[in-house]
Design a protein around this motif. Structure first.
Motif, PDB file in Angstrom:
ATOM      1  N   UNK A   1       0.818  -1.214   0.000  1.00  0.00           N
ATOM      2  CA  UNK A   1       0.000   0.000   0.000  1.00  0.00           C
ATOM      3  C   UNK A   1       0.854   1.267   0.000  1.00  0.00           C
ATOM      4  N   UNK A   2       2.000   1.196   0.650  1.00  0.00           N
ATOM      5  CA  UNK A   2       2.852   2.388   0.783  1.00  0.00           C
ATOM      6  C   UNK A   2       4.056   2.367  -0.147  1.00  0.00           C
ATOM      7  N   UNK A   3       4.213   1.291  -0.904  1.00  0.00           N
ATOM      8  CA  UNK A   3       5.339   1.200  -1.833  1.00  0.00           C
ATOM      9  C   UNK A   3       6.683   1.002  -1.144  1.00  0.00           C
ATOM     10  N   UNK A   4       6.688   0.269  -0.049  1.00  0.00           N
ATOM     11  CA  UNK A   4       7.918   0.031   0.700  1.00  0.00           C
ATOM     12  C   UNK A   4       8.580  -1.233   0.179  1.00  0.00           C
ATOM     13  N   UNK A   5       9.872  -1.179  -0.035  1.00  0.00           N
ATOM     14  CA  UNK A   5      10.611  -2.311  -0.584  1.00  0.00           C
ATOM     15  C   UNK A   5      10.901  -3.362   0.485  1.00  0.00           C
ATOM     16  N   UNK A   6      11.163  -4.593   0.011  1.00  0.00           N
ATOM     17  CA  UNK A   6      11.486  -5.689   0.927  1.00  0.00           C
ATOM     18  C   UNK A   6      12.748  -5.416   1.729  1.00  0.00           C
ATOM     19  N   UNK A   7      13.688  -4.684   1.165  1.00  0.00           N
ATOM     20  CA  UNK A   7      14.924  -4.363   1.876  1.00  0.00           C
ATOM     21  C   UNK A   7      14.660  -3.526   3.123  1.00  0.00           C
ATOM     22  N   UNK A   8      13.511  -2.857   3.152  1.00  0.00           N
ATOM     23  CA  UNK A   8      13.108  -2.080   4.320  1.00  0.00           C
ATOM     24  C   UNK A   8      12.177  -2.905   5.206  1.00  0.00           C
ATOM     25  N   UNK A   9      11.258  -3.638   4.588  1.00  0.00           N
ATOM     26  CA  UNK A   9      10.287  -4.413   5.358  1.00  0.00           C
ATOM     27  C   UNK A   9      10.905  -5.556   6.151  1.00  0.00           C
TER      28      UNK A   9
END
Length: 131
Positions: free
Chosen positions: A56-64
C-alpha cells in the motif's frame, strides 16, 4: 556512520530464523493445543500485515524485512528468562479468564519495552541503508 548494505537473501534468512526462534520460545509456553496454534499464526499474521502495508505504501522488501525481523525478535528477546511466569499467567487466563490481577511483572514489561525499542532502532538503521 552509515549502516552496512546487507543483501536481501541475508534478511530472508534473518526473518526465517526470527520466526523459528519465536516458535521455539512461545509455542512451548502455551498450555493447550488451541493456544499453540494461535501463537503459531502470529508471525504469519505479522508478515501479512507487513506485506499489505508495504504494498500500500510502496515500501521495498529491503526495508520491510529488517523491520519485520526486529518486531518478531523483540518479542522473543523481550520474554527470555520469563517463561515460567508467562506460562503461569497463560494457564491462569485459560482457567479463570482475563483478570485485572493477572498482569505481567514490571520486569517482563521493561524487558519487552527495551527489546522492542533497541531492535526497532537497529532495524531502522539497517533499513536506512537502502534509502
Amino acid at each position: 556512520m552509515h549502516p552496512p548494505a546487507v543483501p536481501l537473501y541475508v534478511w530472508w534468512i534473518v526473518a526465517i530464523v526470527s520466526v523459528l526462534a519465536f516458535m521455539a520460545v512461545y509455542v512451548p509456553m502455551m498450555p493447550n493445543r488451541r493456544l499453540q496454534i494461535r501463537v503459531s499464526i502470529a508471525p504469519v499474521a505479522m508478515a501479512a500485515v507487513a506485506v499489505l502495508s508495504g504494498l500500500a505504501k510502496g515500501i521495498e522488501l529491503e526495508v520491510l524485512l529488517p523491520l519485520y525481523s526486529a518486531a518478531v525478535l523483540s518479542l522473543v528477546l523481550g520474554v527470555l528468562g520469563h517463561g515460567r511466569e508467562l506460562r503461569e499467567k497463560t494457564q491462569d487466563i485459560v482457567a479463570h479468564g482475563n483478570r485485572p490481577d493477572n498482569k505481567l511483572s514490571s520486569g517482563v514489561l521493561s524487558q519487552l519495552a527495551i527489546s522492542i525499542g533497541v531492535l526497532l532502532l537497529a532495524a531502522i538503521w539497517f533499513a536506512s541503508a537502502t534509502l
